[in-house]
Structure formats: structure tokens, C-alpha cells
Design a protein around this motif. Sequence first.
Motif, PDB file in Angstrom:
ATOM      1  N   ALA A   1      -2.549  -2.246  -5.530  1.00  0.00           N
ATOM      2  CA  ALA A   1      -3.841  -1.728  -5.312  1.00  0.00           C
ATOM      3  C   ALA A   1      -4.292  -1.318  -3.788  1.00  0.00           C
ATOM      4  N   PHE A   2      -3.807  -2.030  -2.987  1.00  0.00           N
ATOM      5  CA  PHE A   2      -3.925  -2.149  -1.831  1.00  0.00           C
ATOM      6  C   PHE A   2      -3.133  -1.046  -1.045  1.00  0.00           C
ATOM      7  N   VAL A   3      -1.918  -0.687  -1.334  1.00  0.00           N
ATOM      8  CA  VAL A   3      -1.247   0.628  -1.171  1.00  0.00           C
ATOM      9  C   VAL A   3      -2.042   1.584  -1.555  1.00  0.00           C
ATOM     10  N   LEU A   4      -2.454   1.748  -2.578  1.00  0.00           N
ATOM     11  CA  LEU A   4      -3.080   3.043  -3.250  1.00  0.00           C
ATOM     12  C   LEU A   4      -4.423   3.445  -2.347  1.00  0.00           C
ATOM     13  N   VAL A   5      -5.172   2.244  -2.036  1.00  0.00           N
ATOM     14  CA  VAL A   5      -6.387   2.250  -1.011  1.00  0.00           C
ATOM     15  C   VAL A   5      -5.992   2.878   0.192  1.00  0.00           C
ATOM     16  N   GLU A   6      -4.990   2.255   0.726  1.00  0.00           N
ATOM     17  CA  GLU A   6      -4.741   2.739   1.950  1.00  0.00           C
ATOM     18  C   GLU A   6      -4.308   4.040   2.305  1.00  0.00           C
ATOM     19  N   LEU A   7      -3.518   4.613   1.114  1.00  0.00           N
ATOM     20  CA  LEU A   7      -3.028   6.268   1.105  1.00  0.00           C
ATOM     21  C   LEU A   7      -4.394   7.086   0.958  1.00  0.00           C
ATOM     22  N   ARG A   8      -5.579   6.510   0.686  1.00  0.00           N
ATOM     23  CA  ARG A   8      -6.644   7.221   0.402  1.00  0.00           C
ATOM     24  C   ARG A   8      -7.835   7.263   1.555  1.00  0.00           C
ATOM     25  N   VAL A   9      -7.915   6.099   2.105  1.00  0.00           N
ATOM     26  CA  VAL A   9      -9.008   6.118   3.172  1.00  0.00           C
ATOM     27  C   VAL A   9      -8.734   6.579   4.480  1.00  0.00           C
ATOM     28  N   ALA A  10      -9.709   7.094   5.187  1.00  0.00           N
ATOM     29  CA  ALA A  10      -9.589   7.600   6.563  1.00  0.00           C
ATOM     30  C   ALA A  10      -9.040   6.917   7.472  1.00  0.00           C
ATOM     31  N   GLU A  11      -9.677   5.654   7.604  1.00  0.00           N
ATOM     32  CA  GLU A  11      -9.209   4.752   8.559  1.00  0.00           C
ATOM     33  C   GLU A  11      -8.594   3.296   7.961  1.00  0.00           C
ATOM     34  N   PRO A  12      -7.443   3.401   7.413  1.00  0.00           N
ATOM     35  CA  PRO A  12      -6.802   2.434   6.803  1.00  0.00           C
ATOM     36  C   PRO A  12      -6.492   0.996   7.610  1.00  0.00           C
ATOM     37  N   LEU A  13      -6.381   0.154   6.964  1.00  0.00           N
ATOM     38  CA  LEU A  13      -6.069  -1.354   7.623  1.00  0.00           C
ATOM     39  C   LEU A  13      -4.614  -1.383   8.018  1.00  0.00           C
ATOM     40  N   LEU A  14      -3.696  -0.518   7.143  1.00  0.00           N
ATOM     41  CA  LEU A  14      -2.346  -0.370   7.257  1.00  0.00           C
ATOM     42  C   LEU A  14      -2.027   0.986   7.073  1.00  0.00           C
ATOM     43  N   ARG A  15      -1.729   1.728   8.248  1.00  0.00           N
ATOM     44  CA  ARG A  15      -1.469   3.260   7.858  1.00  0.00           C
ATOM     45  C   ARG A  15       0.021   3.216   7.192  1.00  0.00           C
ATOM     46  N   MET A  16       0.229   3.674   6.121  1.00  0.00           N
ATOM     47  CA  MET A  16       1.469   3.611   5.405  1.00  0.00           C
ATOM     48  C   MET A  16       2.557   4.455   5.967  1.00  0.00           C
TER      49      MET A  16
END
Length: 482
Positions: free
Chosen positions: A253-268
Amino acid sequence: MTGTIESAAVPVRMPRATRMMLVVVLTVQFTVALDMSVVNVALPDIRDDLGFGADGLPWVVNAYALSFGGLLMLGGRIGDLVGRRRTLVAGLAVFGLAGLGGGLATTPGALIAARAVQGIGAAALAPVAFALITVTFPAGPARSRALGLWGATAAAGGAFGVLIGGLLTESVGWQAVMFINVPIVAFAMFAARGLPADRPVPGAAPRLDPVGALLVTAGATTLVLGVVRAERQGWGSAVTIGTLAVAAALLAAFVLVELRVAEPLLRMGLLTHRPVLGANLFMMLLFSGQFAAFYFTSLYLQQVLDYGPAAAGAAFVPFSGGIVIGSVLATRTMARIGPGRLLALGAVLAAVGFGWFGLAFDVDGSFLRSILGPSLVASIGAGLCFVPLGTAATAGVAAHEAGMAGGLINSSRQIGGSIGLAGLVTLAASVIGPHGGGSERELAHGYAVALETAGGLLVLAALVALVLVPAKLGGAPADERG
């Protein structure tokens, strides 16, 4: 300029502010490494004094591991967003106060709580310290030298923790192993006053990504929890499988969220960069073996060779010395060998050392025959890895994402080490037999098999380095869009 060493010449003098920053970073690295090992040899005394049960005592270690491993990504990103000096000072304050509270603890619950809070402080300190090196020193000789000192200091802290833990426990009491961090933290906080003030991030104020922070913290914490409990619950138990399944779902779920937010905690996008991916996979495998080496060697010394805590701690000094030797050699040779090949060489040497441990661990062993030689070979190999690891982990990473990269590589170390150690403990237990086995010979054999398997993990790490980490690393920032 590339991420490799272009010249053997390293500037002798550096600005005072840079020297002060390096002093603070190395002190922080030493302190975090010290705290991961200093408590281990004091556990029997802690159990007797505070009345821990058999199930409760491991949580003196596990509480620290859970909060540290679970919050590293968050700690690194906070440093990027609110300022690394602020984050460093706050982390030091939390870490030092928790150490003081742990030394004053009179109940098992109070000590476990103090260790958990110490892990929170460490999760802010470790990635920020790494990020300060990568943003302060330009790629090349200066950064390689600083990364060599960073790796050597971590090894010295780990080895010194085992040594001083035994000495303090025997001469003063277990409380001293908690208090030892307080004066070190006080020095680091005093020295941190000389660091440059944090500069505001240009543009609009960035946001922390609270959903991502919640998911990765919960996922990493649950993963570490499942791993550290697997030794008692069993890897095939419903509790272990359920816990690991929940961890996998949270991290997905974390990976999915990070792929969608403008300012991610971890840029994939960082993990699509081969050197960064290779460095993190390598770090997981390296520390799977190194955590196991410290753990099983300590048990072998005390349970098979009948060493006391102080003598067992002193036996780790050559390992620390070998890390320093390897780090110096890496600083001087990476330009000629290249980071990928240097990582592979270091991993192969460490694998030979772990295999040597396995061959030498027997009931008739001795320090000279069973410990000294394999310690030096394994530690020199590990020491060769820290400079190219730090270089690869930040290759192509922009300065404003240095804390993100620092949190990622430190998470790989902690989670990889925890998973590897738990798996190898289970393997050793299956070889030794129920209830720890009935003889020193069986114990020695179980520890030997575990360390031989750790050597196999390092062979795999060498292959990862050769496939994913190139001979030369580009220095241009990675694609910001991910």
C-alpha cells in the motif's frame, strides 16, 4: 565529476565548519552503533536485577530494533524537510534522555519503553548523519574519505560497545551501559552548535506525506516484529505468517501511495536507478551476515569457550581493526577498481571469513585458531564495502533527497540484518536441537552452520554488485519525476 575517486590526492585542510560537521556526524555514527551492541552482554544481569521473564528479556533489544527500523525512512525525510541540524539536535536530545531513563529504570516495562524511545532518536540520527556527508562533500576523494571514516566509525562503535558493555557490566553494573551514551550525546550536542543553520527549502513549503509515513512506519515495524518473533513462534506458525502478510500488505500500500502523491516520502524513481537499487540489496545481504557474525561469535566465545563478558568483548577488537584497514584500502583503490568490483571483492573476502569461522568453530577451539584469522579476513572484506556502498547509494540523488536516500540505505541495513539474523538463528536452532542442545559440541556445530550460510549470503551480495553497480557512477541527479 563521477562518483568514483578521480585522484588519490585528498585535501589535508578543510573549512572549520566542515571539520565540525564531520566530528558531529562521526560521533553520532559511533553512538548509534555503540547502542546496538553495548546492551547485549549485559542482558543476563538485567534479567536478574529487574526480574525479566524468558519471553520479556529479548524485548530489551527488540524494542530498540522495532522503533529504529520502523522510523528510519520517516527520520530521513524529516531531515530533508525541516532541516538536518534541527533534526540532528532533536534526535540527540531524545536519544540521550532515553539512555538516562533506561539507566534509572527499576521495572522491565520502564527499561523496554526507554529502549523504544532510544530507537526513535536513532531513527532520526542515522539517516541525517549519512545525508550530511553526501551533501557536504563533493563526489570524489573528499566524499570517499569521509565515507571511509563513516564506515570505520560504525565498526568501532559496534566493537567498542561489546567490549565496554562487558567491562562496565562486570565492574559497575548493567545501568552503566545505558548511562554511557549520555556524555557522548552531550558532547555531540555541544559540537552541533557550530553547524551551519538550516536553510529554508526553496519554493513552496513541502509536505511530509502523512499517509506514506504512516504506512511505511507501520509496515517496516510489523516486518521487524514478525521477524524477531519468528525465533520463538516458528517461521511456519500462523502468528508469524499472519504478521508478515500484514507487513507485506502495508508496504505494498505504501508503494501504491508513493506512486501517486506529488511529494512522496520515498520517490520510487530512486529504486529504478541501478546503483541505488544494487547498494540497498547489497546492504541487506551484507548486514544479514555481519549481524549474524557478531551474534554467533559472542555465543561461541561465552557458551563453548567459556569466556566472560569482558573477555568476549575484547575478542571483537580485531574485527574493528579490520574494518578500519578495509575502509582505508577502499578509499585508496576505488578509482582503479571501480565501485561494483570493489563491492564484489569485499563481499567475497567477507564470505571467506565467515566460511572460515564455520570451519574453525569447534569445541576445542581457541582465540588464535578460531577467532583472530577469520575476524580479520571478514572485517577487511566488510570494510572494503562501505565507501563504494555510500557512493552507490547516493549516485544520481539530488541534494534535497539525500535524507530520503539515507533513510532508505539505513532501513536496508536494519531490516536486512534483522531478517538475516532471525533466519540464521532459526537455522542454528534446528541444527542444535530442542532446548539449545545438550552439549558444547552441538552448540559449536549449530553456530558454524549458521556462519557458513552467512558466507553464502555474501557470495550472493557479490553477484548483486557485479550485475547492478557499474565500474563508474554518473553524478547527474536522477529524474525528479520518478
